[in-house]
Scaffold this active site. Structure first.
Site, mmCIF file in Angstrom:
data_model
loop_
_atom_site.group_PDB
_atom_site.id
_atom_site.type_symbol
_atom_site.label_atom_id
_atom_site.label_comp_id
_atom_site.label_asym_id
_atom_site.label_seq_id
_atom_site.Cartn_x
_atom_site.Cartn_y
_atom_site.Cartn_z
ATOM 1 N N ASP A 1 0.859 -1.185 0.000
ATOM 2 C CA ASP A 1 0.000 0.000 0.000
ATOM 3 C C ASP A 1 0.894 1.233 0.000
ATOM 4 O O ASP A 1 1.461 1.602 1.025
ATOM 5 C CB ASP A 1 -0.906 -0.016 1.233
ATOM 6 C CG ASP A 1 -1.701 1.272 1.395
ATOM 7 O OD1 ASP A 1 -1.905 1.974 0.388
ATOM 8 O OD2 ASP A 1 -2.109 1.568 2.539
ATOM 9 N N ASP B 1 -6.557 3.619 -3.220
ATOM 10 C CA ASP B 1 -6.774 3.404 -1.788
ATOM 11 C C ASP B 1 -8.242 3.550 -1.415
ATOM 12 O O ASP B 1 -8.760 2.826 -0.560
ATOM 13 C CB ASP B 1 -5.911 4.365 -0.966
ATOM 14 C CG ASP B 1 -6.141 5.835 -1.328
ATOM 15 O OD1 ASP B 1 -6.609 6.119 -2.442
ATOM 16 O OD2 ASP B 1 -5.828 6.701 -0.488
ATOM 17 N N ASP C 1 -10.563 7.872 6.112
ATOM 18 C CA ASP C 1 -9.161 7.447 6.091
ATOM 19 C C ASP C 1 -8.285 8.643 6.451
ATOM 20 O O ASP C 1 -8.198 9.615 5.710
ATOM 21 C CB ASP C 1 -8.796 6.897 4.717
ATOM 22 C CG ASP C 1 -7.438 6.192 4.719
ATOM 23 O OD1 ASP C 1 -6.653 6.402 5.654
ATOM 24 O OD2 ASP C 1 -7.165 5.434 3.763
#
Length: 272
Positions: free
Chosen positions: A6, A109, A129
């Protein structure tokens, strides 16, 4: 085993899943010029520390919002783990509709968060997030990605405040006990913390009003637990949502074919 990568604007997170659980998670500062060999020296040492071997990695999935970092992450997967990585993008099979005007422009994401959040918690919901940017992503009842909100991240705001105001110091983020600060630093900490709590509560309230019904609110990112303490809007925090999204995406899509003959002999490694 799956190597999930990620790559965000601030950090790159590597994690290994053995089919049942995450065996390890490690992060390194994002640098677009970091070579695949630099990644490998660091990552292989951490794998070895956890009793894992490069030869045990059989697949790789990459999600990145930093296009310049993708080249060397791909090379890392190919050269050091002998696998062609699956790169998260809008045209893969996600199992849900991406109901926005330009699906290809949605950050990987955000789609990964939507995929994992719906899988684990079911929609409709909002995923917050806390990254370099603070994002709010809305997932419909059937898992469809409906869009969201992008706001400046907490650390960006702190840095901007310090840089733009000559007499204001750089501060750390924490939860002040009082809203009214009795000195410069407590006043700044209050503005950042309670200001973002107000941002969360205000945006979630408006999102729910526009959506026209109740929404679960899930938070992820390093600062999620801190801000969850300051508001009842956040129902649950989950640090692994993006990584889980990569795992689920890899399960849904066939692994890309890796042609060993495309690598020079000097770049091939022993996997036995």
């Amino acid at each position: 085993m799956l190597l999930a990568v990620d790559a965000g604007n601030t950090n790159v997170v590597f994690a290994v899943h053995d089919g049942e659980e995450w065996r390890g998670r490690w992060r390194i500062a994002t640098r677009a010029d970091r070579t695949s060999d630099e990644y490998a020296v660091w990552l292989l040492a951490l794998l070895n520390h956890c009793g894992l071997k490069a030869s045990e990695i059989t697949s790789c999935a990459i999600g990145t919002v930093v296009p310049a970092a993708l080249y060397n992450l791909r090379r890392l997967s190919r050269e050091w783990f002998n696998t062609e990585p699956l790169v998260a993008r809008a045209d893969l099979s996600w199992g849900f509709d991406i109901e926005v005007d330009r699906p290809k422009e949605v950050g990987a994401d955000r789609l990964l968060n939507a995929l994992a959040a719906h899988y684990h918690y079911t929609g409709p919901l909002v995923v917050i997030d806390f990254g370099t940017a603070t994002t709010f992503d809305v997932v419909g009842p059937t898992g469809a990605y409906l869009g969201g909100v992008i706001a400046p991240g907490i650390n960006l705001s702190i840095e901007a405040l310090h840089r733009a105001a000559a007499r204001l110091p750089r501060i750390g983020i924490g939860r002040p006990q009082a809203v009214i600060g009795r000195d410069t630093v407590p006043a700044m900490q209050s503005g950042i913390y309670w200001g973002y709590v107000g941002l969360i509560e205000g945006l979630v309230t408006r999102i729910k009003g526009e959506f026209g019904g109740p929404l679960k609110v899930i938070a992820t990112g390093g600062l999620a637990p801190l801000f969850a303490e300051g508001t009842t809007m956040i129902e649950r925090t989950d640090p692994d949502i993006t990584l889980e999204g990569l795992r689920l995406l890899a399960e849904r899509n066939p692994a890309p074919i890796f042609h060993r003959t495309t690598l020079p002999d000097s770049l091939k490694i022993e996997t036995e």
